[in-house]
Each structure stands twice: as C-alpha cells, then as structure tokens.
Design a protein around this motif. Structure first.
Motif, mmCIF file in Angstrom:
data_model
loop_
_atom_site.group_PDB
_atom_site.id
_atom_site.type_symbol
_atom_site.label_atom_id
_atom_site.label_comp_id
_atom_site.label_asym_id
_atom_site.label_seq_id
_atom_site.Cartn_x
_atom_site.Cartn_y
_atom_site.Cartn_z
ATOM 1 N N ALA A 1 -42.254 115.665 86.771
ATOM 2 C CA ALA A 1 -42.215 114.620 85.752
ATOM 3 C C ALA A 1 -43.590 113.950 85.655
ATOM 4 C CB ALA A 1 -41.157 113.586 86.105
ATOM 5 N N GLN A 2 -43.891 113.480 84.477
ATOM 6 C CA GLN A 2 -45.172 112.813 84.271
ATOM 7 C C GLN A 2 -44.946 111.305 84.243
ATOM 8 O OE1 GLN A 2 -44.799 114.614 80.617
ATOM 9 N NE2 GLN A 2 -44.373 116.393 81.861
ATOM 10 N N ARG A 3 -45.837 110.572 84.871
ATOM 11 C CA ARG A 3 -45.740 109.118 84.868
ATOM 12 C C ARG A 3 -47.119 108.529 84.696
ATOM 13 N NH1 ARG A 3 -42.590 106.235 89.641
ATOM 14 N NH2 ARG A 3 -40.886 107.254 88.575
ATOM 15 N N VAL A 4 -47.213 107.477 83.892
ATOM 16 C CA VAL A 4 -48.473 106.792 83.654
ATOM 17 C C VAL A 4 -48.271 105.317 83.951
ATOM 18 C CG1 VAL A 4 -50.204 106.200 81.926
ATOM 19 C CG2 VAL A 4 -49.145 108.462 81.894
ATOM 20 N N THR A 5 -49.180 104.755 84.725
ATOM 21 C CA THR A 5 -49.063 103.356 85.131
ATOM 22 C C THR A 5 -50.266 102.571 84.652
ATOM 23 O OG1 THR A 5 -47.867 104.042 87.117
ATOM 24 C CG2 THR A 5 -48.732 101.811 87.087
ATOM 25 N N GLN A 6 -50.004 101.496 83.943
ATOM 26 C CA GLN A 6 -51.043 100.556 83.548
ATOM 27 C C GLN A 6 -50.634 99.210 84.135
ATOM 28 O OE1 GLN A 6 -50.856 102.237 79.159
ATOM 29 N NE2 GLN A 6 -52.577 100.818 79.332
ATOM 30 N N PRO A 7 -51.325 98.735 85.172
ATOM 31 C CA PRO A 7 -50.812 97.592 85.918
ATOM 32 C C PRO A 7 -50.818 96.256 85.193
ATOM 33 C CG PRO A 7 -52.906 98.330 86.795
ATOM 34 C CD PRO A 7 -52.511 99.313 85.761
ATOM 35 N N GLU A 8 -51.903 95.938 84.485
ATOM 36 C CA GLU A 8 -51.948 94.612 83.859
ATOM 37 C C GLU A 8 -51.381 94.665 82.463
ATOM 38 O OE1 GLU A 8 -55.513 95.202 86.482
ATOM 39 O OE2 GLU A 8 -55.204 95.951 84.446
ATOM 40 N N LYS A 9 -50.606 93.672 82.127
ATOM 41 C CA LYS A 9 -50.054 93.641 80.774
ATOM 42 C C LYS A 9 -51.039 93.011 79.792
ATOM 43 C CE LYS A 9 -46.601 94.071 77.868
ATOM 44 N NZ LYS A 9 -46.119 95.388 77.416
ATOM 45 N N LEU A 10 -51.605 91.877 80.196
ATOM 46 C CA LEU A 10 -52.478 91.108 79.312
ATOM 47 C C LEU A 10 -53.823 90.913 79.970
ATOM 48 C CD1 LEU A 10 -52.961 89.289 76.793
ATOM 49 C CD2 LEU A 10 -52.009 87.404 78.123
ATOM 50 N N LEU A 11 -54.863 91.193 79.201
ATOM 51 C CA LEU A 11 -56.219 91.012 79.717
ATOM 52 C C LEU A 11 -57.003 90.198 78.700
ATOM 53 C CD1 LEU A 11 -58.086 92.025 82.059
ATOM 54 C CD2 LEU A 11 -58.868 93.785 80.487
ATOM 55 N N SER A 12 -57.489 89.050 79.147
ATOM 56 C CA SER A 12 -58.325 88.208 78.286
ATOM 57 C C SER A 12 -59.750 88.254 78.799
ATOM 58 C CB SER A 12 -57.837 86.754 78.314
ATOM 59 O OG SER A 12 -56.521 86.667 77.822
ATOM 60 N N VAL A 13 -60.673 88.548 77.915
ATOM 61 C CA VAL A 13 -62.088 88.594 78.293
ATOM 62 C C VAL A 13 -62.902 87.872 77.240
ATOM 63 C CG1 VAL A 13 -61.869 90.781 79.541
ATOM 64 C CG2 VAL A 13 -62.486 90.795 77.130
#
Lengths: 110, 116
Positions: A1-13
């Motif tokens: 199975a393939q899984r993709v993880t993006q840890p932060e939901k919101l990034l303000s810069v």
C-alpha cells in the motif's frame, strides 16, 4: 500500500522567508512523487514531479529514497504562493492511482 | 489551454437517491480517474478507466458506484443509492498515459455532493 504523510496542516511564513513543506512516503516499490497545488478557488494542478528535476515558480523538491522523503522548498516566499499544497505518490510503471497526503495550507504574510 | 470540466458544480440530493456526476476529460487523453475528498480529509482515489473498462478501483468503490463513458466525450460517475457519508468533493482527472510513466493527471474543478 502507498502512504503519504504531510505533518503540518497550516504553515504561515513572512514574505521573503524560506518555505519548506515536508513529505514522507511509504511504498515498497519504486515511486513517482509529485507536488500538486490548489490556489484559492482554482483546481488542483501539478506543481512539479521528481522525475523532471526542475524548479517551478522557484520551488524545488528532491527525492530522498534513503529517508523516503520528497520535501518541497522555496528560498523566498511570495504572496502568490499562498495555497494548499499536496504531496502525492504513484507507483512507477505500474498502476496509476495517485495517493495524496493531507495537504499543507501555506499562508504568506506580506 | 484545454481543461477538464465537471458538471454540476454542486449537487444536493436526499439519502437513497441516485446521482450522476459528469466529466468531460481533455479530448486527446486516454485515461480517466475519479477521486473524492471528504471535508477536512485527504483526496482519495476511487477508480481509473481506460479503453472502456475499469483499470483499477479502490476499496471505497463498492457496488454502489459505477463509471461509464457513454459517448466519445463524457465520463460519468454514478452512485446508485447515496448515503450521508458520500458527501464530498468529487474530482475527475484525465491523463494521456499512466502517471507511472511520467504523465500528469489533469484535474477538473470538482463537484460538491451534499447528501441530506
């Protein structure tokens, strides 16, 4: 199975600051990795793919197979970079489904 | 520049009703896909379609779902008896070739399905 993880939901810069969006994946075979972007009220569109090894709108991403990562980077954020960013994976040369991460909302503060 | 189009943009239906979501892929593309995104969750693959048959389907794509290419341009997703949990944004996509060979999937703007 393939899984993709993006840890932060919101990034303000702040405008002009560097941006890095993290993406890690899990897949036993040879993957093809993508970053898709969705600007406000627009459709999902491809930003870049690892196989092209190119910089688009100042963004780059390097596939690190040892760390199973495909982080997206830009040295100097612009206001027009405010958008939702999705990392996605497709098995190379095999089936064609895209597996997406949850996405990162990037807000660039002027 | 050619784009994938989807109709309607928003569909409201009652639980148990059938809905058909329509898509017009880019004209020279051969591969077609449906994805969905429940509010606040990931974009999830539903099904891929090539040469008038399903290439692959996910575990979400059960007997309540079906796809069809009724003519040379439209690609439809039918949900036979909608459930509350089918409420989501449904995206159609198309590509010239399988993504695994480096071809991009082009997405439509989505249809927001609300089941009440």
């Amino acid at each position: 199975a393939q899984r993709v993880t993006q840890p932060e939901k919101l990034l303000s810069v702040f405008k002009g600051a560097p941006v890095e969006l993290k993406c890690n994946y899990s897949y036993s075979g040879s993957p093809e990795l993508f970053w898709y972007v969705q600007y406000s009220r627009q459709r999902l569109q491809l930003l870049l793919r690892h196989i092209s090894r190119e910089s688009i709108k100042g963004f780059t991403a390097d596939l690190n197979k040892g760390e199973t990562s495909f982080h997206l980077k830009k040295p100097f954020a612009q206001e027009e970079d405010s958008a939702m960013y999705y990392c996605a994976l497709s098995p190379f040369g095999g089936n064609n489904r895209l597996a997406f991460g949850k996405g990162n909302q990037v807000v660039v503060i002027p | 520049e050619p784009e994938v189009t989807q109709t309607p943009s928003h569909q409201v239906t009652q639980m148990g009703q059938e809905v058909i979501l329509r898509c017009v892929p880019i004209s020279n593309h051969l591969y077609f896909y449906w994805y969905r995104q429940i509010l606040g969750q990931k974009v999830e693959f539903l099904v891929s379609f090539y040469n008038n048959e399903i290439s692959e389907k996910s575990e979400i794509f059960d007997d309540q779902f079906s796809v069809e290419r009724p003519d040379g341009s439209n690609f439809t997703l039918k949900i036979r008896s909608t459930k509350l949990e089918d409420s989501a944004m449904y995206f159609c996509a198309s590509s010239e070739r399988f993504t695994g060979n480096g071809y991009e999937q082009y997405f439509g703007p989505g249809t927001r399905l609300t089941v009440t």
